[in-house]
Design a protein around this motif. Sequence first.
Motif, PDB file in Angstrom:
ATOM      1  N   LYS A 211      10.728  71.208   6.736  1.00  0.00           N
ATOM      2  CA  LYS A 211       9.548  71.795   5.917  1.00  0.00           C
ATOM      3  C   LYS A 211       8.965  70.514   5.301  1.00  0.00           C
ATOM      4  O   LYS A 211       9.746  69.603   4.849  1.00  0.00           O
ATOM      5  CB  LYS A 211       9.934  72.822   4.932  1.00  0.00           C
ATOM      6  CG  LYS A 211      10.429  73.959   5.834  1.00  0.00           C
ATOM      7  CD  LYS A 211      11.144  74.933   4.544  1.00  0.00           C
ATOM      8  CE  LYS A 211      11.599  76.121   5.483  1.00  0.00           C
ATOM      9  NZ  LYS A 211      12.314  77.157   4.615  1.00  0.00           N
ATOM     10  N   ASN A 212       7.777  70.768   4.766  1.00  0.00           N
ATOM     11  CA  ASN A 212       7.208  69.462   3.974  1.00  0.00           C
ATOM     12  C   ASN A 212       7.744  69.634   2.599  1.00  0.00           C
ATOM     13  O   ASN A 212       7.162  70.571   2.069  1.00  0.00           O
ATOM     14  CB  ASN A 212       5.608  69.595   4.011  1.00  0.00           C
ATOM     15  CG  ASN A 212       4.893  68.417   3.253  1.00  0.00           C
ATOM     16  OD1 ASN A 212       5.812  67.608   3.125  1.00  0.00           O
ATOM     17  ND2 ASN A 212       3.710  68.672   3.201  1.00  0.00           N
ATOM     18  N   ARG A 213       8.631  68.960   2.285  1.00  0.00           N
ATOM     19  CA  ARG A 213       9.107  68.991   1.104  1.00  0.00           C
ATOM     20  C   ARG A 213       9.910  67.732   0.516  1.00  0.00           C
ATOM     21  O   ARG A 213      10.190  66.783   1.293  1.00  0.00           O
ATOM     22  CB  ARG A 213      10.567  69.956   0.928  1.00  0.00           C
ATOM     23  CG  ARG A 213      11.409  69.482   1.981  1.00  0.00           C
ATOM     24  CD  ARG A 213      12.815  70.461   1.923  1.00  0.00           C
ATOM     25  NE  ARG A 213      13.781  69.837   2.786  1.00  0.00           N
ATOM     26  CZ  ARG A 213      14.620  68.901   2.896  1.00  0.00           C
ATOM     27  NH1 ARG A 213      14.511  68.225   1.762  1.00  0.00           N
ATOM     28  NH2 ARG A 213      15.307  68.618   3.659  1.00  0.00           N
ATOM     29  N   PRO A 214       9.987  67.429  -0.656  1.00  0.00           N
ATOM     30  CA  PRO A 214      10.633  66.179  -1.225  1.00  0.00           C
ATOM     31  C   PRO A 214      12.326  66.104  -0.730  1.00  0.00           C
ATOM     32  O   PRO A 214      13.065  67.154  -0.592  1.00  0.00           O
ATOM     33  CB  PRO A 214      10.770  66.201  -2.795  1.00  0.00           C
ATOM     34  CG  PRO A 214      10.070  67.430  -3.103  1.00  0.00           C
ATOM     35  CD  PRO A 214       9.649  68.241  -1.886  1.00  0.00           C
ATOM     36  N   VAL A 215      12.736  64.984  -0.080  1.00  0.00           N
ATOM     37  CA  VAL A 215      14.083  64.887   0.207  1.00  0.00           C
ATOM     38  C   VAL A 215      14.959  64.121  -0.672  1.00  0.00           C
ATOM     39  O   VAL A 215      14.491  63.238  -1.189  1.00  0.00           O
ATOM     40  CB  VAL A 215      13.852  63.991   1.646  1.00  0.00           C
ATOM     41  CG1 VAL A 215      15.363  63.631   2.209  1.00  0.00           C
ATOM     42  CG2 VAL A 215      13.131  64.895   2.691  1.00  0.00           C
ATOM     43  N   LYS A 216      16.012  64.784  -1.083  1.00  0.00           N
ATOM     44  CA  LYS A 216      16.978  64.260  -2.339  1.00  0.00           C
ATOM     45  C   LYS A 216      17.484  63.073  -1.371  1.00  0.00           C
ATOM     46  O   LYS A 216      18.284  63.184  -0.563  1.00  0.00           O
ATOM     47  CB  LYS A 216      18.036  65.339  -2.382  1.00  0.00           C
ATOM     48  CG  LYS A 216      19.115  64.673  -3.375  1.00  0.00           C
ATOM     49  CD  LYS A 216      19.960  65.571  -3.685  1.00  0.00           C
ATOM     50  CE  LYS A 216      21.295  65.092  -4.502  1.00  0.00           C
ATOM     51  NZ  LYS A 216      22.226  66.127  -4.686  1.00  0.00           N
TER      52      LYS A 216
END
Length: 165
Positions: A31-36
Motif C-alpha cells: 500500500k502507498n503509505r508512510p513506512v516507519k
Amino acid sequence: MVDQSGEKTGMLVKVNSPDTSILLISGMPLKNRPVKQLQSFPAIILPGEKKDFKYNDSAYRIYATGQTKVIDSASKNYEVTAYKLFIETTLNHHHYIQLLVDIPSFEGPLHTAIKFVGDIDNDGIPDFIIDTSNYYGSDNSTLFLSQPSKGNVSYTIVGETTGTA
C-alpha cells in the motif's frame, strides 16, 4: 546473501537508467503509505559488535561475528574475514536467530552496511536493506523481508541491486 541451495527468491531486473530505482515485488500487495523507519541505526556492525533495538514494542538484536584486523584505526579501516550478520528476537514466546549475511572475505575494507530498517510489508516486523557487497567501490543493496507464518519468523531475500557505489 543466504539462500537455500537451489532456492530462487528473486529475479534479476536490469534498468538502463542511472536515476530512479523501482521496487518490484510480485505476489505481495504493498500500500502507498508512510513506512516507519528506524533512524540513527549504525550502518556498520563489526565482528563482536551488536545493536539492540525495539520495533513495535518487540526487542531485536543484530550482531556480527568474524575476524577483524585493524589496518588504520584513525580512518576506521578494517580487514574483516568470515563475516556473518545475524538477527535475533523473541516473538510470541519463541526465540529466533537467523543468519542474514555470510561473506568469507572482502576485497578491501568491510563494505556490508545496513542502509534501511523499517516495515516495508506492513507486518509489524522490521525489514532490512543491507549492502552485501564484498568489493570496495561496489554496491549490492539486498532487500530482506520478514516472513511471519504459523508462529515462525524468517527473513527472505526478495530483491537486490548491484552497481558501483
